[in-house]
Design a protein around this motif. Structure first.
Motif, PDB file in Angstrom:
ATOM      1  N   ARG A 208       0.827  -1.200   0.000  1.00  0.00           N
ATOM      2  CA  ARG A 208       0.000   0.000   0.000  1.00  0.00           C
ATOM      3  C   ARG A 208       0.865   1.257   0.000  1.00  0.00           C
ATOM      4  NH1 ARG A 208      -2.803   3.888   2.762  1.00  0.00           N
ATOM      5  NH2 ARG A 208      -5.064   3.954   2.403  1.00  0.00           N
ATOM      6  N   GLN A 209       1.903   1.244   0.836  1.00  0.00           N
ATOM      7  CA  GLN A 209       2.779   2.409   0.907  1.00  0.00           C
ATOM      8  C   GLN A 209       3.570   2.587  -0.377  1.00  0.00           C
ATOM      9  OE1 GLN A 209       2.819   4.579   3.646  1.00  0.00           O
ATOM     10  NE2 GLN A 209       3.847   5.817   2.093  1.00  0.00           N
ATOM     11  N   LEU A 210       3.986   1.486  -0.976  1.00  0.00           N
ATOM     12  CA  LEU A 210       4.720   1.542  -2.245  1.00  0.00           C
ATOM     13  C   LEU A 210       3.866   2.187  -3.327  1.00  0.00           C
ATOM     14  CD1 LEU A 210       7.215   0.641  -3.974  1.00  0.00           C
ATOM     15  CD2 LEU A 210       5.924  -1.463  -4.454  1.00  0.00           C
ATOM     16  N   ILE A 211       2.616   1.753  -3.426  1.00  0.00           N
ATOM     17  CA  ILE A 211       1.709   2.316  -4.428  1.00  0.00           C
ATOM     18  C   ILE A 211       1.491   3.804  -4.157  1.00  0.00           C
ATOM     19  CG2 ILE A 211      -0.662   2.277  -5.300  1.00  0.00           C
ATOM     20  CD1 ILE A 211      -0.663  -0.762  -4.664  1.00  0.00           C
ATOM     21  N   SER A 212       1.261   4.140  -2.905  1.00  0.00           N
ATOM     22  CA  SER A 212       1.027   5.538  -2.534  1.00  0.00           C
ATOM     23  C   SER A 212       2.229   6.415  -2.864  1.00  0.00           C
ATOM     24  CB  SER A 212       0.713   5.630  -1.035  1.00  0.00           C
ATOM     25  OG  SER A 212       0.566   6.972  -0.638  1.00  0.00           O
ATOM     26  N   ASP A 213       3.421   5.922  -2.579  1.00  0.00           N
ATOM     27  CA  ASP A 213       4.638   6.701  -2.835  1.00  0.00           C
ATOM     28  C   ASP A 213       4.816   6.963  -4.331  1.00  0.00           C
ATOM     29  OD1 ASP A 213       5.176   6.754  -0.146  1.00  0.00           O
ATOM     30  OD2 ASP A 213       6.689   5.159  -0.208  1.00  0.00           O
ATOM     31  N   HIS A 214       4.614   5.938  -5.143  1.00  0.00           N
ATOM     32  CA  HIS A 214       4.766   6.116  -6.588  1.00  0.00           C
ATOM     33  C   HIS A 214       3.676   7.032  -7.147  1.00  0.00           C
ATOM     34  CE1 HIS A 214       8.137   3.561  -7.681  1.00  0.00           C
ATOM     35  NE2 HIS A 214       7.702   2.636  -6.842  1.00  0.00           N
ATOM     36  N   ALA A 215       2.468   6.891  -6.611  1.00  0.00           N
ATOM     37  CA  ALA A 215       1.376   7.753  -7.067  1.00  0.00           C
ATOM     38  C   ALA A 215       1.674   9.211  -6.754  1.00  0.00           C
ATOM     39  CB  ALA A 215       0.068   7.327  -6.400  1.00  0.00           C
ATOM     40  N   THR A 216       2.140   9.473  -5.549  1.00  0.00           N
ATOM     41  CA  THR A 216       2.461  10.849  -5.162  1.00  0.00           C
ATOM     42  C   THR A 216       3.548  11.430  -6.056  1.00  0.00           C
ATOM     43  OG1 THR A 216       1.852  10.431  -2.852  1.00  0.00           O
ATOM     44  CG2 THR A 216       3.283  12.317  -3.276  1.00  0.00           C
ATOM     45  N   ARG A 217       4.569  10.628  -6.336  1.00  0.00           N
ATOM     46  CA  ARG A 217       5.663  11.098  -7.189  1.00  0.00           C
ATOM     47  C   ARG A 217       5.140  11.462  -8.579  1.00  0.00           C
ATOM     48  NH1 ARG A 217       8.430   8.549 -10.923  1.00  0.00           N
ATOM     49  NH2 ARG A 217       7.689   6.480 -10.282  1.00  0.00           N
ATOM     50  N   LEU A 218       4.297  10.618  -9.138  1.00  0.00           N
ATOM     51  CA  LEU A 218       3.757  10.886 -10.471  1.00  0.00           C
ATOM     52  C   LEU A 218       2.793  12.074 -10.460  1.00  0.00           C
ATOM     53  CD1 LEU A 218       3.138   7.231 -11.680  1.00  0.00           C
ATOM     54  CD2 LEU A 218       4.815   8.838 -12.603  1.00  0.00           C
ATOM     55  N   PHE A 219       1.978  12.169  -9.432  1.00  0.00           N
ATOM     56  CA  PHE A 219       1.045  13.302  -9.341  1.00  0.00           C
ATOM     57  C   PHE A 219       1.795  14.630  -9.293  1.00  0.00           C
ATOM     58  CE2 PHE A 219      -2.205  10.439  -6.971  1.00  0.00           C
ATOM     59  CZ  PHE A 219      -2.708   9.978  -8.181  1.00  0.00           C
ATOM     60  N   LEU A 220       2.862  14.665  -8.508  1.00  0.00           N
ATOM     61  CA  LEU A 220       3.631  15.904  -8.372  1.00  0.00           C
ATOM     62  C   LEU A 220       4.369  16.240  -9.665  1.00  0.00           C
ATOM     63  CD1 LEU A 220       5.109  15.490  -4.781  1.00  0.00           C
ATOM     64  CD2 LEU A 220       3.181  16.912  -5.483  1.00  0.00           C
ATOM     65  N   ALA A 221       4.817  15.209 -10.379  1.00  0.00           N
ATOM     66  CA  ALA A 221       5.578  15.439 -11.609  1.00  0.00           C
ATOM     67  C   ALA A 221       4.679  15.778 -12.802  1.00  0.00           C
ATOM     68  CB  ALA A 221       6.419  14.199 -11.930  1.00  0.00           C
ATOM     69  N   GLN A 222       3.516  15.121 -12.871  1.00  0.00           N
ATOM     70  CA  GLN A 222       2.673  15.238 -14.060  1.00  0.00           C
ATOM     71  C   GLN A 222       1.357  15.980 -13.822  1.00  0.00           C
ATOM     72  OE1 GLN A 222       4.019  10.806 -15.795  1.00  0.00           O
ATOM     73  NE2 GLN A 222       1.901  11.206 -15.273  1.00  0.00           N
ATOM     74  N   GLY A 223       0.949  16.063 -12.560  1.00  0.00           N
ATOM     75  CA  GLY A 223      -0.372  16.576 -12.243  1.00  0.00           C
ATOM     76  C   GLY A 223      -1.332  15.436 -11.982  1.00  0.00           C
TER      77      GLY A 223
END
Length: 217
Positions: free
Chosen positions: A17-32
């Motif tokens: 769960r944390q792995l998915i959340s971390d990658h999602a946050t990184r992509l959201f911040l980079a791409q919107g």
């Protein structure tokens, strides 16, 4: 299944769960937020799309990962208050402690995160929804803690108190976001908001400080 096996399985779930959340946050911040897809998040985390949606049924929950703690926060502060302490006093203490800790639940999430939310209509709408849910949870907590019978006109009292108390917390949350987007440092924001919070809670004191539905014991 042994307790040890169950513990390891639960630990593995939390890691995933944390792995998915971390990658999602990184992509959201980079791409919107709006531009990022569940497929991209799954690929980055090296899991199936279904795995992502199993852990996070709504895409917004990937960004607002503290949503459950956020919704429960005010109700929990009221439920856990000390004997004889008013809900107003408990929520004042809760908020000032959150400011001292720079808690993301209070709104301290950094410029990039605050900007991501402000630029996303979906996240902005979801955040409003979470504020509403937090108010509802607070109203339920106040109603459960109220003792004695009330007249017909007084039955709305817990909801009225919750509306005022939750509105104050919402205002202060939005103030933290506003100052964050203005480029203020975290420490400066904390200092400013702590003073403003004292003023806001003082304004509520005459009407809610001794409210019978807002006092424990």
């Amino acid at each position: 299944m042994s307790a040890e096996t169950m513990g390891l399985r639960e630990s593995k779930k939390q890691e995933t769960r944390q792995l998915i959340s971390d990658h999602a946050t990184r992509l959201f911040l980079a791409q919107g937020f709006e531009q990022t897809t569940i497929a991209e998040i799954a690929a980055a985390a090296r899991v199936a799309k279904k795995t992502v949606t199993n852990y996070f049924p709504r895409k917004e929950d990937l960004a607002l990962d503290h949503h459950e703690a956020f919704v429960e926060s005010l109700a929990r502060a009221v439920a856990d208050r000390t004997e004889g302490e008013s809900a107003l006093a408990a929520l004042r203490r809760y908020f000032l402690t959150a400011v001292e800790e720079r808690s993301p639940v209070a709104g301290f999430a950094g410029y990039e995160f605050a900007h991501m939310i402000s630029e996303s209509p979906t996240l902005t709408a979801r955040l409003r929804e979470l504020h509403d849910q937090r108010e509802e949870a607070l109203a339920e907590a106040l109603a459960e803690g109220a003792g004695g019978s009330r007249g017909e006109g007084e039955r709305i009292a817990p909801r009225a108190a919750a509306t005022l108390l939750a509105a104050a917390q919402r205002l202060l949350f939005e103030r933290i976001q506003e100052l964050t987007l203005a480029g203020r440092s975290t420490d400066r924001i904390a200092g400013t908001v702590a003073k403003e919070a004292a003023y806001v809670f003082d304004l509520l004191a005459p009407s809610l400080g001794d409210h019978p539905d807002a006092r424990r014991g």
